[in-house]
Design an enzyme around this catalytic site. Structure first.
Site, PDB file in Angstrom:
ATOM      1  CG  ASN A 120      -1.875   0.919   1.286  1.00 52.70           C
ATOM      2  OD1 ASN A 120      -1.439   2.102   1.033  1.00 52.70           O
ATOM      3  ND2 ASN A 120      -3.061   0.950   1.759  1.00 52.70           N
ATOM      4  CG  ASP A 165      -3.153   4.696   0.506  1.00 57.31           C
ATOM      5  OD1 ASP A 165      -3.016   4.601  -0.976  1.00 57.31           O
ATOM      6  OD2 ASP A 165      -3.867   4.159   1.122  1.00 57.31           O
ATOM      7  CG  HIS A 166       0.549   6.327   4.687  1.00 54.43           C
ATOM      8  ND1 HIS A 166      -0.359   7.382   5.123  1.00 54.43           N
ATOM      9  CD2 HIS A 166       0.048   5.155   5.190  1.00 54.43           C
ATOM     10  CE1 HIS A 166      -1.515   6.842   5.352  1.00 54.43           C
ATOM     11  NE2 HIS A 166      -1.280   5.723   5.577  1.00 54.43           N
ATOM     12  NE  ARG A 179       7.562  21.236   3.329  1.00 52.43           N
ATOM     13  CZ  ARG A 179       8.786  21.389   3.572  1.00 52.43           C
ATOM     14  NH1 ARG A 179       9.586  21.813   2.473  1.00 52.43           N
ATOM     15  NH2 ARG A 179       9.065  21.753   4.768  1.00 52.43           N
ATOM     16  CG  HIS A 183      -7.920   4.201   0.605  1.00 49.45           C
ATOM     17  ND1 HIS A 183      -8.208   4.150   2.129  1.00 49.45           N
ATOM     18  CD2 HIS A 183      -9.420   4.734  -0.064  1.00 49.45           C
ATOM     19  CE1 HIS A 183      -9.490   4.439   2.344  1.00 49.45           C
ATOM     20  NE2 HIS A 183     -10.252   4.729   1.195  1.00 49.45           N
ATOM     21  NE  ARG A 204      -8.727   7.660   4.246  1.00 51.10           N
ATOM     22  CZ  ARG A 204      -9.508   7.289   4.988  1.00 51.10           C
ATOM     23  NH1 ARG A 204     -10.651   8.092   5.127  1.00 51.10           N
ATOM     24  NH2 ARG A 204      -9.327   6.433   6.117  1.00 51.10           N
ATOM     25  NE  ARG A 243      -7.498  11.748   5.243  1.00 48.63           N
ATOM     26  CZ  ARG A 243      -8.466  11.011   6.296  1.00 48.63           C
ATOM     27  NH1 ARG A 243      -7.333  10.216   7.247  1.00 48.63           N
ATOM     28  NH2 ARG A 243      -9.386  11.231   6.520  1.00 48.63           N
ATOM     29  CG  HIS A 244      -3.630   8.794   1.315  1.00 47.61           C
ATOM     30  ND1 HIS A 244      -4.547   8.215   0.688  1.00 47.61           N
ATOM     31  CD2 HIS A 244      -4.124   8.462   2.668  1.00 47.61           C
ATOM     32  CE1 HIS A 244      -5.375   7.296   1.360  1.00 47.61           C
ATOM     33  NE2 HIS A 244      -4.914   7.529   2.659  1.00 47.61           N
ATOM     34  CD  GLU A 249      -7.278   0.006   1.113  1.00 48.92           C
ATOM     35  OE1 GLU A 249      -7.502   1.166   1.753  1.00 48.92           O
ATOM     36  OE2 GLU A 249      -6.533  -0.763   1.422  1.00 48.92           O
ATOM     37  CB  THR A 294      -5.931   4.798   9.265  1.00 49.39           C
ATOM     38  OG1 THR A 294      -5.772   3.806   8.556  1.00 49.39           O
ATOM     39  CG2 THR A 294      -5.994   4.293  10.896  1.00 49.39           C
ATOM     40  CB  THR A 295      -9.666   2.103   7.278  1.00 50.78           C
ATOM     41  OG1 THR A 295      -9.348   2.837   5.802  1.00 50.78           O
ATOM     42  CG2 THR A 295     -11.158   1.182   6.663  1.00 50.78           C
ATOM     43  CD  GLU A 324      -7.380  -6.198   2.940  1.00 52.88           C
ATOM     44  OE1 GLU A 324      -7.739  -6.102   1.712  1.00 52.88           O
ATOM     45  OE2 GLU A 324      -6.486  -5.435   3.771  1.00 52.88           O
ATOM     46  CG  HIS A 363      -5.614  -1.502   9.397  1.00 55.46           C
ATOM     47  ND1 HIS A 363      -5.180  -0.704  10.480  1.00 55.46           N
ATOM     48  CD2 HIS A 363      -6.255  -0.524   8.520  1.00 55.46           C
ATOM     49  CE1 HIS A 363      -5.428   0.574  10.232  1.00 55.46           C
ATOM     50  NE2 HIS A 363      -5.921   0.829   9.102  1.00 55.46           N
ATOM     51  N   GLY A 364      -1.958  -2.352  10.000  1.00 56.54           N
ATOM     52  CA  GLY A 364      -1.395  -2.305  11.329  1.00 56.54           C
ATOM     53  C   GLY A 364      -0.095  -3.476  11.349  1.00 56.54           C
ATOM     54  CG  HIS A 384       1.516   3.935   8.632  1.00 51.95           C
ATOM     55  ND1 HIS A 384       2.280   3.692   9.866  1.00 51.95           N
ATOM     56  CD2 HIS A 384       1.136   5.292   8.700  1.00 51.95           C
ATOM     57  CE1 HIS A 384       2.579   4.814  10.527  1.00 51.95           C
ATOM     58  NE2 HIS A 384       1.951   5.772   9.764  1.00 51.95           N
TER      59      HIS A 384
HETATM   60  N1  PXP Z   1      -6.045  -2.823   4.105  1.00 51.18           N
HETATM   61  C1  PXP Z   1      -6.875  -1.947   4.210  1.00 51.18           C
HETATM   62  C2  PXP Z   1      -8.282  -2.376   3.608  1.00 51.18           C
HETATM   63  C3  PXP Z   1      -6.882  -0.604   4.726  1.00 51.18           C
HETATM   64  O1  PXP Z   1      -7.861   0.254   4.688  1.00 51.18           O
HETATM   65  C4  PXP Z   1      -5.278  -0.486   4.834  1.00 51.18           C
HETATM   66  C5  PXP Z   1      -5.037   0.832   5.229  1.00 51.18           C
HETATM   67  O2  PXP Z   1      -5.116   1.817   4.363  1.00 51.18           O
HETATM   68  C6  PXP Z   1      -4.493  -1.419   4.827  1.00 51.18           C
HETATM   69  C7  PXP Z   1      -4.801  -2.773   4.378  1.00 51.18           C
HETATM   70  C8  PXP Z   1      -2.928  -1.336   5.451  1.00 51.18           C
HETATM   71  O3  PXP Z   1      -2.838  -0.928   6.416  1.00 51.18           O
HETATM   72  P1  PXP Z   1      -1.526  -0.229   7.045  1.00 51.18           P
HETATM   73  O4  PXP Z   1      -1.286   1.014   6.338  1.00 51.18           O
HETATM   74  O5  PXP Z   1      -1.582  -0.149   8.565  1.00 51.18           O
HETATM   75  O6  PXP Z   1      -0.387  -1.169   6.825  1.00 51.18           O
END
Ligand code: PXP
Length: 252
Positions: free
Chosen positions: A11, A13-14, A22, A47, A49, A53-54, A74, A104-105, A155, A198-199, A221
């Site tokens: 992922n 996004d970040h 910036r 993702h 959104r 935001r990202h 996403e 976050t989600t 998921e 996630h996490g 992340h």
């Molecule tokens: N899966 C889904 C559906 C998510 O929404 C996210 C966060 O965007 C992730 C996985 C990844 O989570 P993390 O960024 O905490 O690794």
């Protein structure tokens, strides 16, 4: 015993979050996309959104142009996002709950409560050729309704597992791990392909990766954060090898 391979969805996004801080061009998410395959990722997750935001709209084509990896988009189940996804036709679309004020989600999708509004979105995305997944808590009702709605993938949200791990390590997270393992078996029994995310971090990924029924982990992340210290390629490679180790140990 041999286990099915476990895919790693990176992922990115970040990378965009840092760029947007910036408002310029750097760091570019498509550059992260370009390094993902060599590092051992099997797919890219972005993702889009509502508040952008990202990831922003122009990132989508740029990411696709930069890498041949399949894209998992996403998205919230809104009219706007559905129209964007149907036009973009990602390999996969993961429907997530989205609240403007959340960082976050936060939790899984209430598939049971939203059944009537989700079903047509799942159908439309499927007709556009996307493999649709629903991001849910590891819970029987949510799995059962996902099956009824006709999404081929669920998921499982590992956020609670990750939080418990942060508080007290493997022991504190053991019950939640069992819930995710049980939900993965239950999803499989019903013909759904279970993914998780996630996490997840280097510390907590192995017990999740060892769940035999899981076919894909989506991780963002932590890897983008770790890339600050080691570079993205090294971070993804290490995650890949921890997942492979967990799989090999579970199969032995
Ligand atoms: N899966 C889904 C559906 C998510 O929404 C996210 C966060 O965007 C992730 C996985 C990844 O989570 P993390 O960024 O905490 O690794």
């Amino acid at each position: 015993m041999t286990l099915e391979p476990l895919r790693l969805g990176l992922n990115i996004d970040h990378v965009a979050t840092i760029r947007n801080a910036r408002g310029g061009m750097h760091p570019d998410p498509s550059r992260a996309a370009a390094t993902a395959r060599a590092a051992g990722a099997d797919g890219l997750t972005i993702h889009l959104r509502e508040d952008r935001r990202h990831i922003i709209d122009t990132d989508m084509q740029a990411v696709r142009a930069a890498s041949s990896l399949p894209i998992n988009l996403e998205m919230a189940a809104t009219e706007e996002m559905t129209a964007i996804a149907v036009a973009f036709k990602p390999h996969a679309a993961c429907i997530v709950p989205e609240k403007r004020e959340e960082r976050t989600t936060e939790g899984g999708l209430d598939v049971a409560g939203l059944h009537n509004s989700l079903a047509p979105v799942v159908r439309e995305l499927s007709e556009a050729g996307c493999r649709v997944s629903l991001f849910i808590e590891p819970d029987l009702v949510q799995i059962a309704v996902s099956e009824v709605i006709g999404a081929p993938v669920v998921e499982l949200h590992t956020g609670r597992y990750a939080e418990l791990w942060n508080q007290g390590g493997a022991e504190a997270a053991a019950d939640e791990l069992e819930r995710i393992a049980w939900a993965s078996r239950e999803a499989c029994k019903r013909g759904l392909e279970p993914h998780a995310g996630h996490g997840l971090t280097f510390d907590n990924v192995k017990p999740i990766a060892a769940i035999p029924q899981l076919r894909e982990l989506n991780i963002g992340h932590f890897l983008v954060g770790e890339a600050i210290f080691t570079g993205l390629e090294a971070a993804v490679k290490r995650m890949r090898s921890l997942m492979d180790e967990a799989r090999a140990e579970a199969a032995a």
